[in-house]
Design a protein around this motif. Structure first.
Motif, PDB file in Angstrom:
ATOM      1  N   GLU A 196      21.688 -80.524 -24.376  1.00  0.00           N
ATOM      2  CA  GLU A 196      20.408 -79.798 -24.358  1.00  0.00           C
ATOM      3  C   GLU A 196      20.502 -78.558 -23.477  1.00  0.00           C
ATOM      4  O   GLU A 196      19.977 -77.501 -23.821  1.00  0.00           O
ATOM      5  CB  GLU A 196      19.269 -80.711 -23.884  1.00  0.00           C
ATOM      6  N   GLN A 197      21.177 -78.686 -22.325  1.00  0.00           N
ATOM      7  CA  GLN A 197      21.326 -77.539 -21.425  1.00  0.00           C
ATOM      8  C   GLN A 197      22.190 -76.457 -22.061  1.00  0.00           C
ATOM      9  O   GLN A 197      21.931 -75.265 -21.893  1.00  0.00           O
ATOM     10  CB  GLN A 197      21.918 -77.994 -20.087  1.00  0.00           C
ATOM     11  N   LEU A 198      23.223 -76.853 -22.800  1.00  0.00           N
ATOM     12  CA  LEU A 198      24.102 -75.882 -23.449  1.00  0.00           C
ATOM     13  C   LEU A 198      23.392 -75.126 -24.565  1.00  0.00           C
ATOM     14  O   LEU A 198      23.704 -73.960 -24.832  1.00  0.00           O
ATOM     15  CB  LEU A 198      25.355 -76.572 -23.991  1.00  0.00           C
ATOM     16  N   LYS A 199      22.421 -75.753 -25.212  1.00  0.00           N
ATOM     17  CA  LYS A 199      21.691 -75.113 -26.318  1.00  0.00           C
ATOM     18  C   LYS A 199      20.927 -73.872 -25.874  1.00  0.00           C
ATOM     19  O   LYS A 199      20.731 -72.962 -26.664  1.00  0.00           O
ATOM     20  CB  LYS A 199      20.723 -76.100 -26.966  1.00  0.00           C
ATOM     21  N   ILE A 200      20.485 -73.837 -24.622  1.00  0.00           N
ATOM     22  CA  ILE A 200      19.685 -72.695 -24.162  1.00  0.00           C
ATOM     23  C   ILE A 200      20.543 -71.540 -23.646  1.00  0.00           C
ATOM     24  O   ILE A 200      20.029 -70.481 -23.307  1.00  0.00           O
ATOM     25  CB  ILE A 200      18.656 -73.106 -23.080  1.00  0.00           C
ATOM     26  N   LEU A 201      21.868 -71.741 -23.579  1.00  0.00           N
ATOM     27  CA  LEU A 201      22.753 -70.700 -23.058  1.00  0.00           C
ATOM     28  C   LEU A 201      23.091 -69.684 -24.134  1.00  0.00           C
ATOM     29  O   LEU A 201      23.257 -70.020 -25.296  1.00  0.00           O
ATOM     30  CB  LEU A 201      24.045 -71.313 -22.528  1.00  0.00           C
ATOM     31  N   ASP A 202      23.201 -68.430 -23.707  1.00  0.00           N
ATOM     32  CA  ASP A 202      23.677 -67.353 -24.557  1.00  0.00           C
ATOM     33  C   ASP A 202      24.939 -66.780 -23.931  1.00  0.00           C
ATOM     34  O   ASP A 202      25.069 -66.749 -22.698  1.00  0.00           O
ATOM     35  CB  ASP A 202      22.625 -66.244 -24.678  1.00  0.00           C
ATOM     36  N   CYS A 203      25.828 -66.324 -24.775  1.00  0.00           N
ATOM     37  CA  CYS A 203      27.029 -65.672 -24.289  1.00  0.00           C
ATOM     38  C   CYS A 203      26.620 -64.497 -23.408  1.00  0.00           C
ATOM     39  O   CYS A 203      25.782 -63.686 -23.803  1.00  0.00           O
ATOM     40  CB  CYS A 203      27.865 -65.204 -25.480  1.00  0.00           C
ATOM     41  N   LEU A 242      34.325 -59.605 -23.891  1.00  0.00           N
ATOM     42  CA  LEU A 242      34.930 -60.654 -23.069  1.00  0.00           C
ATOM     43  C   LEU A 242      35.427 -61.805 -23.934  1.00  0.00           C
ATOM     44  O   LEU A 242      36.543 -62.297 -23.748  1.00  0.00           O
ATOM     45  CB  LEU A 242      33.927 -61.171 -22.035  1.00  0.00           C
ATOM     46  N   VAL A 243      34.618 -62.217 -24.903  1.00  0.00           N
ATOM     47  CA  VAL A 243      35.024 -63.312 -25.784  1.00  0.00           C
ATOM     48  C   VAL A 243      36.240 -62.903 -26.609  1.00  0.00           C
ATOM     49  O   VAL A 243      37.209 -63.665 -26.729  1.00  0.00           O
ATOM     50  CB  VAL A 243      33.861 -63.744 -26.709  1.00  0.00           C
ATOM     51  N   THR A 244      36.214 -61.687 -27.148  1.00  0.00           N
ATOM     52  CA  THR A 244      37.349 -61.198 -27.940  1.00  0.00           C
ATOM     53  C   THR A 244      38.615 -61.180 -27.101  1.00  0.00           C
ATOM     54  O   THR A 244      39.675 -61.639 -27.547  1.00  0.00           O
ATOM     55  CB  THR A 244      37.055 -59.790 -28.490  1.00  0.00           C
ATOM     56  N   SER A 245      38.523 -60.668 -25.880  1.00  0.00           N
ATOM     57  CA  SER A 245      39.689 -60.622 -24.998  1.00  0.00           C
ATOM     58  C   SER A 245      40.177 -62.022 -24.656  1.00  0.00           C
ATOM     59  O   SER A 245      41.378 -62.282 -24.613  1.00  0.00           O
ATOM     60  CB  SER A 245      39.354 -59.851 -23.718  1.00  0.00           C
ATOM     61  N   PHE A 246      39.251 -62.948 -24.420  1.00  0.00           N
ATOM     62  CA  PHE A 246      39.627 -64.328 -24.117  1.00  0.00           C
ATOM     63  C   PHE A 246      40.372 -64.941 -25.300  1.00  0.00           C
ATOM     64  O   PHE A 246      41.419 -65.576 -25.133  1.00  0.00           O
ATOM     65  CB  PHE A 246      38.391 -65.164 -23.784  1.00  0.00           C
ATOM     66  N   LEU A 247      39.855 -64.749 -26.504  1.00  0.00           N
ATOM     67  CA  LEU A 247      40.467 -65.337 -27.693  1.00  0.00           C
ATOM     68  C   LEU A 247      41.824 -64.716 -28.012  1.00  0.00           C
ATOM     69  O   LEU A 247      42.689 -65.386 -28.571  1.00  0.00           O
ATOM     70  CB  LEU A 247      39.530 -65.204 -28.897  1.00  0.00           C
ATOM     71  N   MET A 248      42.005 -63.439 -27.635  1.00  0.00           N
ATOM     72  CA  MET A 248      43.288 -62.783 -27.870  1.00  0.00           C
ATOM     73  C   MET A 248      44.370 -63.369 -26.971  1.00  0.00           C
ATOM     74  O   MET A 248      45.548 -63.341 -27.312  1.00  0.00           O
ATOM     75  CB  MET A 248      43.186 -61.274 -27.635  1.00  0.00           C
ATOM     76  N   GLY A 249      43.969 -63.873 -25.811  1.00  0.00           N
ATOM     77  CA  GLY A 249      44.909 -64.511 -24.893  1.00  0.00           C
ATOM     78  C   GLY A 249      46.103 -63.647 -24.597  1.00  0.00           C
ATOM     79  O   GLY A 249      45.979 -62.504 -24.180  1.00  0.00           O
ATOM     80  N   GLY A 250      47.290 -64.175 -24.814  1.00  0.00           N
ATOM     81  CA  GLY A 250      48.527 -63.486 -24.490  1.00  0.00           C
ATOM     82  C   GLY A 250      48.895 -62.368 -25.441  1.00  0.00           C
ATOM     83  O   GLY A 250      49.928 -61.747 -25.285  1.00  0.00           O
ATOM     84  N   ARG A 251      48.076 -62.087 -26.443  1.00  0.00           N
ATOM     85  CA  ARG A 251      48.403 -61.028 -27.392  1.00  0.00           C
ATOM     86  C   ARG A 251      47.907 -59.658 -26.946  1.00  0.00           C
ATOM     87  O   ARG A 251      47.931 -58.711 -27.704  1.00  0.00           O
ATOM     88  CB  ARG A 251      47.815 -61.368 -28.761  1.00  0.00           C
ATOM     89  N   ARG A 252      47.413 -59.567 -25.728  1.00  0.00           N
ATOM     90  CA  ARG A 252      46.953 -58.274 -25.223  1.00  0.00           C
ATOM     91  C   ARG A 252      48.134 -57.330 -25.062  1.00  0.00           C
ATOM     92  O   ARG A 252      49.254 -57.767 -24.796  1.00  0.00           O
ATOM     93  CB  ARG A 252      46.256 -58.445 -23.868  1.00  0.00           C
ATOM     94  N   PRO A 253      47.876 -56.040 -25.180  1.00  0.00           N
ATOM     95  CA  PRO A 253      48.970 -55.089 -24.944  1.00  0.00           C
ATOM     96  C   PRO A 253      49.521 -55.252 -23.537  1.00  0.00           C
ATOM     97  O   PRO A 253      48.784 -55.565 -22.603  1.00  0.00           O
ATOM     98  CB  PRO A 253      48.298 -53.721 -25.094  1.00  0.00           C
ATOM     99  N   ARG A 254      50.817 -55.037 -23.399  1.00  0.00           N
ATOM    100  CA  ARG A 254      51.438 -55.135 -22.072  1.00  0.00           C
ATOM    101  C   ARG A 254      50.955 -54.001 -21.179  1.00  0.00           C
ATOM    102  O   ARG A 254      50.744 -52.887 -21.627  1.00  0.00           O
ATOM    103  CB  ARG A 254      52.952 -55.068 -22.192  1.00  0.00           C
ATOM    104  N   ARG A 255      50.824 -54.333 -19.904  1.00  0.00           N
ATOM    105  CA  ARG A 255      50.459 -53.308 -18.926  1.00  0.00           C
ATOM    106  C   ARG A 255      51.654 -52.387 -18.721  1.00  0.00           C
ATOM    107  O   ARG A 255      52.798 -52.822 -18.772  1.00  0.00           O
ATOM    108  CB  ARG A 255      50.093 -53.942 -17.595  1.00  0.00           C
ATOM    109  N   THR A 256      51.378 -51.128 -18.455  1.00  0.00           N
ATOM    110  CA  THR A 256      52.480 -50.213 -18.176  1.00  0.00           C
ATOM    111  C   THR A 256      52.964 -50.441 -16.763  1.00  0.00           C
ATOM    112  O   THR A 256      52.191 -50.800 -15.874  1.00  0.00           O
ATOM    113  CB  THR A 256      52.040 -48.745 -18.343  1.00  0.00           C
TER     114      THR A 256
END
Length: 129
Positions: free
Chosen positions: A7-14, A104-118
């Protein structure tokens, strides 16, 4: 899963800033020397990114967000098993904008596939360093 938590999770928004009280499992020797030391109370605070997981559902909280110029983030996060949650409390609704929350969600889901830092160049001052 506990009905109260669902019930508590239902009221949360990203993008909401939340506090999750939960019990972690201890490792090693208990301070009390008995079974009372098994559950370790934990409080985690972060930006709610959603409930994810196929076999076991987890509450995902983004805690530190390192924003890159291309709109991607590197995220320190906590994943709390829903079954371990005791209480979920909203601290601030819409703490981050819906657009930033989506990034933030997109970046989280991409995980290790982010471009490498220079690689950062080393600065030399007067021949030292």
């Amino acid at each position: 899963m506990k009905r109260k938590i669902l019930e508590q999770l239902k009221i949360l928004d990203c993008g909401d800033l939340v506090r999750v009280d939960w019990t972690d499992a201890s490792v090693g020797k208990s301070l009390s020397g008995s079974v009372y030391g098994i559950d370790v109370p934990v409080i985690s605070i972060g930006v709610f990114l959603g409930v994810l997981g196929e076999r076991n559902k987890h509450i995902i909280l983004g805690q530190n967000h390192f924003r890159y110029a291309d709109g991607l983030y590197d995220i320190d996060y906590t994943a709390v098993p829903v079954s371990w949650a005791v209480q979920v409390t909203v601290i601030v609704k819409a703490y981050v904008s819906p657009e930033e929350a989506d990034q933030l969600v997109t970046s989280f889901l991409m995980g290790g596939r982010r471009p490498r830092r220079t690689k950062q160049q080393q600065v030399k001052n007067h021949g030292y360093g």
